[in-house]
Design an enzyme around this catalytic site. Sequence first.
Site, PDB file in Angstrom:
ATOM      1  N   CYS A 102       3.530   6.882  -7.505  1.00  0.00           N
ATOM      2  CA  CYS A 102       2.891   6.476  -6.260  1.00  0.00           C
ATOM      3  C   CYS A 102       2.366   5.038  -6.373  1.00  0.00           C
ATOM      4  O   CYS A 102       3.133   4.119  -6.597  1.00  0.00           O
ATOM      5  CB  CYS A 102       1.814   7.494  -5.880  1.00  0.00           C
ATOM      6  SG  CYS A 102       1.266   7.430  -4.166  1.00  0.00           S
ATOM      7  N   HIS A 122       5.299   3.991  -4.547  1.00  0.00           N
ATOM      8  CA  HIS A 122       5.192   4.311  -3.130  1.00  0.00           C
ATOM      9  C   HIS A 122       5.653   3.086  -2.339  1.00  0.00           C
ATOM     10  O   HIS A 122       5.249   1.956  -2.638  1.00  0.00           O
ATOM     11  CB  HIS A 122       3.755   4.678  -2.763  1.00  0.00           C
ATOM     12  CG  HIS A 122       3.668   5.350  -1.438  1.00  0.00           C
ATOM     13  ND1 HIS A 122       3.675   4.643  -0.254  1.00  0.00           N
ATOM     14  CD2 HIS A 122       3.612   6.663  -1.123  1.00  0.00           C
ATOM     15  CE1 HIS A 122       3.613   5.495   0.748  1.00  0.00           C
ATOM     16  NE2 HIS A 122       3.573   6.732   0.254  1.00  0.00           N
TER      17      HIS A 122
END
Length: 180
Positions: A102, A122
């Site tokens: 992420c 991400h």
Amino acid sequence: MSKIALVIADGSEEMEIVIIADVLRRADLDVDLVSILGEKVLCSRKVSLCADRTLDSAELSDYDVIILPGGMDGTQSFIRHEPLLGALQSHHSEGKLLCAICAAPLALDSAGILKGRAVTCHPSVSDRVTSANYTGKRVERDGNILTSQGPGTAFEFALEIIAELKGHDAAQSVRSGLVL
């Protein structure tokens, strides 16, 4: 058996923490949730988790693998935590496996270990991982660095860690049991 530190902080992404820890433990891997602050962590969606250890009581050099979950507030805490950044640099120089999902690759970048590496993260923070080559893959491996995109890729990410540590058969066995 490989010892794994899943480092957590207030604001870390709870889905990533729980999915990764659960999947790795299904493969009989030794995983400690290591908080950079206190024993209780309030995650990004206000879920409280209890750490197995705090960074004050755990020596990260004793671990074979360090994993950083995402969550922007947790990632910012990682970036500001000098002892953690130093441990990441040492781990990297020893060729040990470093994993981040992420937003957490930003912490690896802040530690100065992503220069020229193929990474993913991400999509919302991909332009902030400035020293690396963003690939946009769901899971990316470049040498001793494994990265992934977010909560929706946490199972794949954890299974790739299992494959690295215990082989593809072990990862496939866990995958089958999860009905993925």
